[in-house]
Design a protein around this motif. Structure first.
Motif, PDB file in Angstrom:
ATOM      1  N   UNK A 445       0.814  -1.210   0.000  1.00 22.04           N
ATOM      2  CA  UNK A 445       0.000   0.000   0.000  1.00 22.04           C
ATOM      3  C   UNK A 445       0.852   1.267   0.000  1.00 22.04           C
ATOM      4  N   UNK A 446       2.058   1.184   0.534  1.00 19.40           N
ATOM      5  CA  UNK A 446       2.931   2.364   0.546  1.00 19.40           C
ATOM      6  C   UNK A 446       3.254   2.814  -0.870  1.00 19.40           C
ATOM      7  N   UNK A 447       3.296   1.868  -1.829  1.00 19.73           N
ATOM      8  CA  UNK A 447       3.515   2.204  -3.234  1.00 19.73           C
ATOM      9  C   UNK A 447       2.210   2.561  -3.930  1.00 19.73           C
ATOM     10  N   UNK A 448       1.123   1.880  -3.556  1.00 18.24           N
ATOM     11  CA  UNK A 448      -0.147   2.078  -4.248  1.00 18.24           C
ATOM     12  C   UNK A 448      -0.788   3.423  -3.932  1.00 18.24           C
ATOM     13  N   UNK A 449      -0.696   3.870  -2.674  1.00 17.82           N
ATOM     14  CA  UNK A 449      -1.406   5.084  -2.274  1.00 17.82           C
ATOM     15  C   UNK A 449      -0.983   6.314  -3.081  1.00 17.82           C
ATOM     16  N   UNK A 450       0.309   6.556  -3.309  1.00 14.83           N
ATOM     17  CA  UNK A 450       0.681   7.711  -4.138  1.00 14.83           C
ATOM     18  C   UNK A 450       0.151   7.593  -5.565  1.00 14.83           C
ATOM     19  N   UNK A 451       0.014   6.362  -6.060  1.00 18.39           N
ATOM     20  CA  UNK A 451      -0.525   6.166  -7.403  1.00 18.39           C
ATOM     21  C   UNK A 451      -2.022   6.439  -7.437  1.00 18.39           C
ATOM     22  N   UNK A 452      -2.726   6.002  -6.405  1.00 16.43           N
ATOM     23  CA  UNK A 452      -4.161   6.248  -6.313  1.00 16.43           C
ATOM     24  C   UNK A 452      -4.434   7.743  -6.182  1.00 16.43           C
ATOM     25  N   UNK A 453      -3.618   8.413  -5.407  1.00 14.43           N
ATOM     26  CA  UNK A 453      -3.763   9.857  -5.230  1.00 14.43           C
ATOM     27  C   UNK A 453      -4.747  10.194  -4.119  1.00 14.43           C
ATOM     28  N   UNK A 454      -4.570  11.361  -3.526  1.00  9.84           N
ATOM     29  CA  UNK A 454      -5.399  11.764  -2.384  1.00  9.84           C
ATOM     30  C   UNK A 454      -6.869  11.903  -2.784  1.00  9.84           C
ATOM     31  N   UNK A 455      -7.123  12.460  -3.961  1.00 11.29           N
ATOM     32  CA  UNK A 455      -8.509  12.684  -4.375  1.00 11.29           C
ATOM     33  C   UNK A 455      -9.276  11.367  -4.482  1.00 11.29           C
ATOM     34  N   UNK A 456      -8.713  10.396  -5.219  1.00  8.68           N
ATOM     35  CA  UNK A 456      -9.414   9.111  -5.363  1.00  8.68           C
ATOM     36  C   UNK A 456      -9.472   8.369  -4.031  1.00  8.68           C
ATOM     37  N   UNK A 457      -8.403   8.462  -3.240  1.00 11.66           N
ATOM     38  CA  UNK A 457      -8.402   7.790  -1.932  1.00 11.66           C
ATOM     39  C   UNK A 457      -9.509   8.359  -1.046  1.00 11.66           C
ATOM     40  N   UNK A 458      -9.692   9.660  -1.102  1.00  8.02           N
ATOM     41  CA  UNK A 458     -10.743  10.296  -0.305  1.00  8.02           C
ATOM     42  C   UNK A 458     -12.115   9.782  -0.727  1.00  8.02           C
ATOM     43  N   UNK A 459     -12.358   9.689  -2.030  1.00  8.31           N
ATOM     44  CA  UNK A 459     -13.646   9.183  -2.524  1.00  8.31           C
ATOM     45  C   UNK A 459     -13.896   7.752  -2.045  1.00  8.31           C
ATOM     46  N   UNK A 460     -12.869   6.930  -2.069  1.00  6.01           N
ATOM     47  CA  UNK A 460     -13.026   5.520  -1.713  1.00  6.01           C
ATOM     48  C   UNK A 460     -13.254   5.333  -0.213  1.00  6.01           C
ATOM     49  N   UNK A 461     -12.548   6.092   0.586  1.00  9.20           N
ATOM     50  CA  UNK A 461     -12.765   6.009   2.033  1.00  9.20           C
ATOM     51  C   UNK A 461     -14.132   6.557   2.409  1.00  9.20           C
ATOM     52  N   UNK A 462     -14.576   7.593   1.728  1.00 10.43           N
ATOM     53  CA  UNK A 462     -15.910   8.159   1.985  1.00 10.43           C
ATOM     54  C   UNK A 462     -16.992   7.142   1.653  1.00 10.43           C
ATOM     55  N   UNK A 463     -16.809   6.424   0.546  1.00 13.44           N
ATOM     56  CA  UNK A 463     -17.779   5.385   0.176  1.00 13.44           C
ATOM     57  C   UNK A 463     -17.830   4.297   1.228  1.00 13.44           C
ATOM     58  N   UNK A 464     -16.666   3.913   1.748  1.00 15.37           N
ATOM     59  CA  UNK A 464     -16.618   2.879   2.781  1.00 15.37           C
ATOM     60  C   UNK A 464     -17.262   3.360   4.084  1.00 15.37           C
ATOM     61  N   UNK A 465     -17.083   4.650   4.364  1.00 12.16           N
ATOM     62  CA  UNK A 465     -17.656   5.207   5.610  1.00 12.16           C
ATOM     63  C   UNK A 465     -19.181   5.293   5.540  1.00 12.16           C
ATOM     64  N   UNK A 466     -19.702   5.367   4.325  1.00 10.29           N
ATOM     65  CA  UNK A 466     -21.154   5.480   4.141  1.00 10.29           C
ATOM     66  C   UNK A 466     -21.783   4.102   4.242  1.00 10.29           C
ATOM     67  N   UNK A 467     -21.900   3.604   5.461  1.00 13.46           N
ATOM     68  CA  UNK A 467     -22.378   2.247   5.677  1.00 13.46           C
ATOM     69  C   UNK A 467     -23.806   2.020   5.167  1.00 13.46           C
ATOM     70  N   UNK A 468     -24.589   3.066   5.097  1.00  9.58           N
ATOM     71  CA  UNK A 468     -25.973   2.898   4.655  1.00  9.58           C
ATOM     72  C   UNK A 468     -26.070   2.485   3.201  1.00  9.58           C
ATOM     73  N   UNK A 469     -25.001   2.786   2.439  1.00  9.70           N
ATOM     74  CA  UNK A 469     -25.029   2.454   1.011  1.00  9.70           C
ATOM     75  C   UNK A 469     -24.579   1.012   0.759  1.00  9.70           C
ATOM     76  N   UNK A 470     -24.063   0.353   1.781  1.00  7.79           N
ATOM     77  CA  UNK A 470     -23.549  -1.005   1.578  1.00  7.79           C
ATOM     78  C   UNK A 470     -24.680  -2.018   1.527  1.00  7.79           C
TER      79      UNK A 470
END
Length: 470
Positions: A445-470
């Motif tokens: 993940x230390x290599x993957x995170x810079x490739x994913x980028x902060x913007x996409x990482x933020x979107x993905x963590x937000x989706x995971x945090x939105x438990x109602x959508x799961x």
């Protein structure tokens, strides 16, 4: 005498692993003695042979590194190298055999031959030609021809003779001529039978060693008799074991075989393929990846096995992994981008290589990781979905804060998340990976995170945090 081996395929389909192993063994034995590896195209089956297949098999040989030292377009000292163009040559030897009463026309129909075989089996006899046309008079032959019957040409097998030869793999072999029966050397349509043209061409092209599959072992006494009758030299024959599929049947597309064309297009490395094939039916003292030169240096006819070899795709993957490990980053990237198109930004290529290379066996693997990194709409697989669902949404909210505070530095993100979430080990790393990559395993993940980028990482963590959508 210069050692000369040959590969003589029929261009009736794409080259498969069994063909490639035959070519490889013949090339290695020639090169071991600084000899000549000859290519001959046996295209007498005009209905099934095509120029496309002939061209493809030559491309396949070159991709494998098995370039021929004599044959089509290379050092043509015994042309032509396409059997379909050698009809006049065969005709001379047919005539020589007929002039010496060593061959005769046969007018038996397929139905008559089938009935004869059935009667022989019913009597407990091995089926062989009964000699029905062996003693036709010239007038009887003329009458048959006048009726428009097109005969085959049969070789007159000598009576009560032993055919003895030393096989390179199996040692002394002995056959009785009376067990063979007169066999066809020219078909009714005028095309030569395999036994005949294969033997004639080996002699005329001065082949000294002919390695082939054990399914050709019973052809050998026939070919030796033909060459003896024509006073032509015979090569030393060797017959190695066949390759079997997972079901114990001869290897075919049905039980796992792939063509060399398919392997190349999928991204297999040629050195991986030849290292694997070299060890199917032959033992090497080293289990490391060897060059073709080293494979040739170490090949030994005493190490050719008698037992059938079993095709193992996992073992082939092992050699692919070893071959990939020999490439530097530039070679690895060239291999990858030669097979697929990646949309990785140029400034991130180096990071992408270090991130995904340990997890890539084929180009399509890298393609999947690239798509995961760049997509704006990540889809979690079933396992990742379950991990996220079982993790408290507060964890992902903590991860979002840590992401911003760390500015995308994975080590700092993890340190802060440990403190705020109170989790560690697998309970921390697994849901974080699942949310950011959609899978529960993969590159660091230390290599993957810079490739994913902060913007996409933020979107993905937000989706995971939105438990109602799961």
């Amino acid at each position: 005498m210069t050692v000369k081996t040959r590969f003589a395929p029929s261009p009736t389909g794409y080259m498969h692993l069994g063909n490639a192993r035959t070519a490889l063994f013949n090339a290695l034995f020639a090169w071991q003695e600084q000899g000549v590896f000859l290519l001959r195209i046996e295209d007498t089956d005009q209905e099934r042979s095509t120029t496309e297949f002939a061209q493809q098999l030559m491309q396949d040989l070159q991709w494998l590194g098995l370039s021929w030292q004599e044959g089509p377009n290379v050092n043509e000292i015994s042309p032509p190298y396409y059997q379909a163009q050698r009809g006049e040559i065969y005709a001379r030897y047919y005539q020589q055999l007929m002039d010496n009463d060593q061959a005769y026309p046969c007018f038996c129909s397929a139905a008559e031959l089938s009935l004869s075989r059935k009667l022989q089996r019913a009597a407990g006899q091995a089926p062989r030609y009964a000699g029905t046309c062996a003693h036709l008079s010239p007038s009887e032959i003329e009458a048959k021809l006048a009726q428009g019957v097109q005969p085959t040409l049969r070789f007159r097998v000598p009576k009560n003779e032993k055919i003895i030869f030393t096989d390179m793999v199996r040692g002394e072999q002995q056959f009785m001529s009376d067990d063979i029966g007169d066999f066809i050397i020219r078909r009714a349509d005028g095309t030569p039978a395999f036994f005949f043209c294969n033997a004639i061409d080996d002699a005329l092209m001065q082949v000294t060693k002919a390695l082939r599959g054990e399914d050709h072992l019973t052809n050998t006494p026939r070919q030796l008799m033909i060459l003896s009758a024509l006073n032509l030299p015979a090569p030393q024959y060797g017959h190695f074991s066949l390759i079997l599929g997972h079901d114990g049947a001869p290897l075919s597309k049905r039980n796992g075989s792939m063509s060399i064309k398919e392997l190349r297009e999928k991204g297999w490395l040629s050195l991986a393929v030849v290292n694997y094939l070299a060890r199917l039916g032959h033992s090497y003292t080293e289990d490391t990846l060897l060059s073709l030169e080293e494979l040739a240096r170490q090949i030994n006819d005493q190490r050719l096995g008698h037992a059938p070899s079993r095709f193992d795709p996992q073992h082939l993957k092992h050699w692919q992994q070893l071959a990939l490990s020999q490439l530097d980053d530039e070679q690895w990237w060239q291999w990858l981008t030669h097979n697929i198109t990646l949309e990785i930004p140029s400034d991130l290529c180096h990071l992408f290589i270090h991130a995904v290379r340990p997890n890539v066996l084929f180009p399509e693997d890298a393609q999947q990781w690239a798509e995961m990194i760049l997509t704006e709409n990540l889809v979690w697989n079933e396992e990742a979905h379950l991990v996220i669902k079982e993790t408290d949404s507060a964890f992902f909210n903590h991860a979002l804060i840590a992401l911003h505070n760390s500015q995308g530095d994975y080590a700092k993100l993890v340190d802060e998340l440990k403190q705020t979430s109170g989790l560690k080990g697998k309970k921390l790393f697994m849901p974080l990976r699942a949310a950011l990559t959609g899978v529960t395993h993969g590159p660091e993940m230390a290599y993957l995170l810079p490739l994913i980028g902060i913007h996409r990482a933020e979107q993905r963590l937000s989706s995971a945090a939105d438990q109602d959508s799961l």
